[in-house]
Design a protein around this motif. Structure first.
Motif, PDB file in Angstrom:
ATOM      1  N   LYS A  66     -15.465   4.185  45.682  1.00  9.36           N
ATOM      2  CA  LYS A  66     -15.862   3.325  46.802  1.00  9.36           C
ATOM      3  C   LYS A  66     -17.230   3.742  47.357  1.00  9.36           C
ATOM      4  CE  LYS A  66     -11.924   1.085  46.716  1.00  9.36           C
ATOM      5  NZ  LYS A  66     -11.201   1.726  45.647  1.00  9.36           N
ATOM      6  N   ILE A  67     -17.481   5.048  47.402  1.00  9.70           N
ATOM      7  CA  ILE A  67     -18.793   5.514  47.871  1.00  9.70           C
ATOM      8  C   ILE A  67     -19.881   5.053  46.911  1.00  9.70           C
ATOM      9  CG2 ILE A  67     -20.222   7.555  48.295  1.00  9.70           C
ATOM     10  CD1 ILE A  67     -17.667   8.929  49.368  1.00  9.70           C
ATOM     11  N   ILE A  68     -19.629   5.183  45.609  1.00  7.20           N
ATOM     12  CA  ILE A  68     -20.587   4.705  44.604  1.00  7.20           C
ATOM     13  C   ILE A  68     -20.802   3.206  44.777  1.00  7.20           C
ATOM     14  CG2 ILE A  68     -20.855   4.244  42.123  1.00  7.20           C
ATOM     15  CD1 ILE A  68     -21.502   7.097  42.630  1.00  7.20           C
ATOM     16  N   TRP A  69     -19.719   2.461  44.990  1.00  2.45           N
ATOM     17  CA  TRP A  69     -19.810   1.009  45.163  1.00  2.45           C
ATOM     18  C   TRP A  69     -20.696   0.657  46.354  1.00  2.45           C
ATOM     19  CZ3 TRP A  69     -17.823  -2.056  49.206  1.00  2.45           C
ATOM     20  CH2 TRP A  69     -17.852  -3.430  48.978  1.00  2.45           C
ATOM     21  N   VAL A  70     -20.481   1.340  47.486  1.00  2.00           N
ATOM     22  CA  VAL A  70     -21.272   1.053  48.685  1.00  2.00           C
ATOM     23  C   VAL A  70     -22.739   1.386  48.454  1.00  2.00           C
ATOM     24  CG1 VAL A  70     -21.704   1.790  51.068  1.00  2.00           C
ATOM     25  CG2 VAL A  70     -19.378   1.264  50.332  1.00  2.00           C
ATOM     26  N   LEU A  71     -23.026   2.564  47.897  1.00  2.00           N
ATOM     27  CA  LEU A  71     -24.421   2.962  47.673  1.00  2.00           C
ATOM     28  C   LEU A  71     -25.100   2.032  46.664  1.00  2.00           C
ATOM     29  CD1 LEU A  71     -24.033   6.842  47.657  1.00  2.00           C
ATOM     30  CD2 LEU A  71     -25.027   5.419  49.464  1.00  2.00           C
ATOM     31  N   ARG A  72     -24.389   1.703  45.591  1.00  2.00           N
ATOM     32  CA  ARG A  72     -24.964   0.793  44.589  1.00  2.00           C
ATOM     33  C   ARG A  72     -25.209  -0.580  45.213  1.00  2.00           C
ATOM     34  NH1 ARG A  72     -22.818  -0.645  38.515  1.00  2.00           N
ATOM     35  NH2 ARG A  72     -24.614  -1.928  38.030  1.00  2.00           N
ATOM     36  N   ASN A  73     -24.278  -1.047  46.021  1.00  2.00           N
ATOM     37  CA  ASN A  73     -24.425  -2.328  46.686  1.00  2.00           C
ATOM     38  C   ASN A  73     -25.659  -2.323  47.592  1.00  2.00           C
ATOM     39  OD1 ASN A  73     -23.991  -4.463  48.711  1.00  2.00           O
ATOM     40  ND2 ASN A  73     -22.032  -4.734  47.681  1.00  2.00           N
ATOM     41  N   LEU A  74     -25.839  -1.253  48.352  1.00  2.00           N
ATOM     42  CA  LEU A  74     -27.008  -1.155  49.235  1.00  2.00           C
ATOM     43  C   LEU A  74     -28.305  -1.174  48.438  1.00  2.00           C
ATOM     44  CD1 LEU A  74     -25.743   1.524  51.785  1.00  2.00           C
ATOM     45  CD2 LEU A  74     -26.194  -0.894  52.255  1.00  2.00           C
ATOM     46  N   ILE A  75     -28.336  -0.447  47.322  1.00  2.00           N
ATOM     47  CA  ILE A  75     -29.543  -0.412  46.488  1.00  2.00           C
ATOM     48  C   ILE A  75     -29.790  -1.787  45.862  1.00  2.00           C
ATOM     49  CG2 ILE A  75     -30.526   0.544  44.359  1.00  2.00           C
ATOM     50  CD1 ILE A  75     -29.197   3.241  45.182  1.00  2.00           C
ATOM     51  N   ASP A  76     -28.741  -2.420  45.341  1.00  2.00           N
ATOM     52  CA  ASP A  76     -28.897  -3.760  44.755  1.00  2.00           C
ATOM     53  C   ASP A  76     -29.418  -4.753  45.779  1.00  2.00           C
ATOM     54  OD1 ASP A  76     -28.006  -2.892  42.291  1.00  2.00           O
ATOM     55  OD2 ASP A  76     -25.971  -3.682  42.530  1.00  2.00           O
ATOM     56  N   ARG A  77     -28.855  -4.716  46.988  1.00  2.00           N
ATOM     57  CA  ARG A  77     -29.305  -5.641  48.036  1.00  2.00           C
ATOM     58  C   ARG A  77     -30.759  -5.361  48.421  1.00  2.00           C
ATOM     59  NH1 ARG A  77     -25.698  -8.136  46.434  1.00  2.00           N
ATOM     60  NH2 ARG A  77     -23.707  -8.461  47.418  1.00  2.00           N
ATOM     61  N   ALA A  78     -31.123  -4.086  48.470  1.00  2.00           N
ATOM     62  CA  ALA A  78     -32.509  -3.744  48.789  1.00  2.00           C
ATOM     63  C   ALA A  78     -33.450  -4.291  47.722  1.00  2.00           C
ATOM     64  CB  ALA A  78     -32.662  -2.227  48.909  1.00  2.00           C
ATOM     65  N   LEU A  79     -33.070  -4.179  46.461  1.00  2.00           N
ATOM     66  CA  LEU A  79     -33.899  -4.702  45.376  1.00  2.00           C
ATOM     67  C   LEU A  79     -34.000  -6.224  45.459  1.00  2.00           C
ATOM     68  CD1 LEU A  79     -32.638  -2.522  42.388  1.00  2.00           C
ATOM     69  CD2 LEU A  79     -34.821  -2.305  43.599  1.00  2.00           C
ATOM     70  N   ASP A  80     -32.891  -6.882  45.788  1.00  2.00           N
ATOM     71  CA  ASP A  80     -32.870  -8.346  45.847  1.00  2.00           C
ATOM     72  C   ASP A  80     -33.653  -8.896  47.025  1.00  2.00           C
ATOM     73  OD1 ASP A  80     -31.342  -8.504  43.571  1.00  2.00           O
ATOM     74  OD2 ASP A  80     -29.446  -8.836  44.628  1.00  2.00           O
ATOM     75  N   THR A  81     -33.707  -8.152  48.118  1.00  2.00           N
ATOM     76  CA  THR A  81     -34.318  -8.685  49.339  1.00  2.00           C
ATOM     77  C   THR A  81     -35.715  -8.146  49.610  1.00  2.00           C
ATOM     78  OG1 THR A  81     -33.249  -6.978  50.684  1.00  2.00           O
ATOM     79  CG2 THR A  81     -32.079  -9.083  50.443  1.00  2.00           C
ATOM     80  N   THR A  82     -36.224  -7.289  48.740  1.00  2.00           N
ATOM     81  CA  THR A  82     -37.574  -6.754  48.919  1.00  2.00           C
ATOM     82  C   THR A  82     -38.556  -7.654  48.188  1.00  2.00           C
ATOM     83  OG1 THR A  82     -36.713  -4.506  49.062  1.00  2.00           O
ATOM     84  CG2 THR A  82     -39.058  -4.738  48.616  1.00  2.00           C
TER      85      THR A  82
END
Length: 186
Positions: A144-160
């Protein structure tokens, strides 16, 4: 151990549990607000592309196919976000249990790096991690921690909007010996 010391320990444990619950609630509120906002973008894109096709505004079949491809990408992005919402709801209602174990932060960062190195590199971002060897293990559900961190990184890449940058994830202890802080910087 006398009764007063036991009560103090129980009180401290309750204080930490309350603090953790408040942090979880804060994250959920932020997550839901962000997701609600983010859901509009792919949905609007999907609807707009469909309207162009349905109103015969495409110049040729190749342009129509390109619009369909873009609509499919938007639909998949929307589905991923909805899946994220469902996962958070399942955790909240106890349908997904958390498997809390001791996790070494450096091992966590290594695993995360293997998962996100390719998408981060494909967008010309640099990825760095900083976890001092002195950090204690953290307790939590590794997946779950990996999922949250990966999700945050993916969203950052998508919204930058820029197609290059630097993502830095660090771990530190800030005063409280029972707490490790993970910080994601863009």
């Amino acid at each position: 151990m006398n009764e007063l010391e036991q009560l103090q320990q129980e009180n401290e444990a309750l204080r930490l549990a309350l603090q953790a619950q408040q942090e979880i609630n804060h994250y959920k509120q932020f997550f839901l607000a962000r997701i609600a906002h983010e859901l509009r973008s792919p949905l609007s894109s999907l609807m707009g592309l469909q309207q162009l096709i349905l109103n015969d505004l495409c110049d040729d079949p190749a342009e129509e196919r390109a619009f369909l491809k873009d609509a499919n990408v938007a639909a998949n992005k929307l589905l991923t976000m909805i899946d994220d919402c469902v996962a958070v709801a399942k955790i909240d209602y106890g349908r997904i249990t958390l498997d809390a174990t001791a996790i070494e932060v450096t091992a966590l960062f290594t695993e995360l790096e293997q998962l996100v190195a390719l998408p981060v590199g494909n967008r010309n971002f640099r990825l760095t991690f900083d976890a001092p060897a002195s950090l204690p293990a953290i307790n939590g559900d590794r997946q779950k921690i990996i999922w949250v961190l990966r999700n945050l990184i993916d969203r950052a890449l998508d919204t930058t909007p820029e197609r290059n940058g630097h993502i830095h994830l660090s771990g530190s202890r800030d005063g409280d010996p029972s707490q490790v802080t993970l910080t994601l910087q863009l």
